[in-house]
Scaffold this active site. Structure first.
Site, PDB file in Angstrom:
ATOM      1  N   TYR A  84       0.819  -1.210   0.000  1.00 37.41           N
ATOM      2  CA  TYR A  84       0.000   0.000   0.000  1.00 37.41           C
ATOM      3  C   TYR A  84       0.852   1.259   0.000  1.00 37.41           C
ATOM      4  O   TYR A  84       1.910   1.308   0.635  1.00 37.41           O
ATOM      5  CB  TYR A  84      -0.907   0.035   1.237  1.00 37.41           C
ATOM      6  CG  TYR A  84      -2.049  -0.940   1.220  1.00 37.41           C
ATOM      7  CD1 TYR A  84      -2.999  -0.920   0.203  1.00 37.41           C
ATOM      8  CD2 TYR A  84      -2.198  -1.876   2.245  1.00 37.41           C
ATOM      9  CE1 TYR A  84      -4.061  -1.813   0.204  1.00 37.41           C
ATOM     10  CE2 TYR A  84      -3.251  -2.775   2.253  1.00 37.41           C
ATOM     11  CZ  TYR A  84      -4.179  -2.727   1.227  1.00 37.41           C
ATOM     12  OH  TYR A  84      -5.225  -3.616   1.232  1.00 37.41           O
TER      13      TYR A  84
ATOM     14  N   ASP B 100     -15.788  -8.240  -2.887  1.00 38.85           N
ATOM     15  CA  ASP B 100     -16.581  -7.055  -3.244  1.00 38.85           C
ATOM     16  C   ASP B 100     -17.676  -7.418  -4.247  1.00 38.85           C
ATOM     17  O   ASP B 100     -18.805  -6.930  -4.159  1.00 38.85           O
ATOM     18  CB  ASP B 100     -15.684  -5.968  -3.835  1.00 38.85           C
ATOM     19  CG  ASP B 100     -14.552  -5.569  -2.909  1.00 38.85           C
ATOM     20  OD1 ASP B 100     -14.741  -5.627  -1.678  1.00 38.85           O
ATOM     21  OD2 ASP B 100     -13.471  -5.217  -3.416  1.00 38.85           O
TER      22      ASP B 100
END
Length: 317
Positions: free
Chosen positions: A104, A259
């Site tokens: 990240y 998702d």
């Protein structure tokens, strides 16, 4: 008026081709990638009118994200910021034993400063479902308050709320996550949580069916969905637990599978399906997503329908 409004950060995902290492990659594939926008797109693909809400830097990279998401057919309602940067993440894919590695780069992003007062609350209160995830409050102390305030605003306006627990160990510790996310629980109607997160973060014990019962009994949720990876998911509703196995699938790219599942589940519930049927369509959408590169479930409603009807057989003819 949208059926579903989602709130959260969408990053740019940079991936070296094939199974190359990040340290010697000479080129990267770039795609928009974010849990909340992924859910909005999956829901939209199954017929729900979806809007993604966020705070985005007014830069070329910020516009890159918004333009891509708009191209998927969802509405984007963003606060443009002159402060903060566009978040990114780097994805290095490989098989066993190396596995997939995510790096990240989300420090000092525009969304980390987002406050509830910056957004159009009427848009949330006019929606049927407001959705966000446990990733968002992990990004800053400001977003912890913002997430809570937006959930409260949704509930105040009569909008149902849905929340994917979505614990990310690279963002915070189990103790931090538990303390913050359980404070949000009173404002949540539909909870989606991985069995491993219910055990690791919340300290619950038992198999997925027992976890669903315990979560549904202890907290005032309307529906609890406990996902169990390759074994499918269970859904608790009206004190009854429903089961659905995962569909068999070849995996091209697993990122975004959860998702896709959540977006499809919400869309089918909005359509009026009962929990078992919504789980069936969610599992089919998740299986199809695994065959598609990138984070986004670029499926069609017809593909999902055919997979459900054919019970997992190959749908291409």
């Amino acid at each position: 008026m949208s059926d579903i409004v989602t709130f959260g950060e969408t990053m740019l995902r940079l991936s070296p081709p094939g199974n190359e290492r990040l340290e010697n990659a000479n080129e990267f594939e770039v795609r928009a990638a974010g849990a909340e926008s992924n859910v909005a797109i999956a829901a939209n693909r199954l017929g729900a009118d979806a809007t993604w809400l966020s705070k985005v830097p007014e830069t070329a990279l910020g516009r890159r994200v918004v333009n891509e998401l708009s191209g998927y057919g969802i509405e984007t309602d963003v606060v443009w910021s002159h402060r903060g940067r566009q978040g990114t993440y780097y994805l290095e894919q490989a098989g066993k034993p190396r596995g997939t590695n995510v790096v990240y780069d989300r420090e000092n992003t525009a969304i980390a400063t987002a406050e509830a007062r910056e957004f159009d609350i009427d848009r949330i209160q006019d929606a049927r479902i407001f959705f966000t995830t446990g990733i968002t409050p992990a990004l800053s102390s400001t977003l912890r308050d913002t997430t809570l305030n937006l959930l409260k605003a949704a509930r105040k306006g009569g909008t149902s709320t849905a929340f994917d627990f979505n614990y990310r160990r690279k963002l915070w510790s189990p103790d931090e996550a538990r303390e913050t996310l359980t404070r949000l629980f009173p404002g949540i109607d539909i909870l989606v949580i991985a069995a491993r997160d219910a055990r690791t973060v919340l300290g619950f014990e038992g198999d997925p069916r027992q976890l669903a019962h315990k979560l549904g009994s202890q907290y005032d949720f309307t529906t609890v969905v406990v996902t169990r990876g390759a074994e499918g998911a269970v859904g608790w509703h009206d004190s009854v637990v429903h089961d659905h196995d995962a569909y068999e699938t070849d995996t091209v790219d697993p990122i975004g599978t959860g998702d896709a599942f959540t977006g499809a589940f919400i869309a089918r519930r909005l359509e009026g399906d009962d929990v078992p049927t919504a789980l069936e369509y969610a599992a089919a959408t998740a299986a199809l997503k695994r065959t598609i590169p990138g984070d986004v479930a670029l499926v069609t409603a017809d593909e999902v329908e055919r997979l459900v009807k054919e019970g997992g057989e190959e749908i291409s003819r």
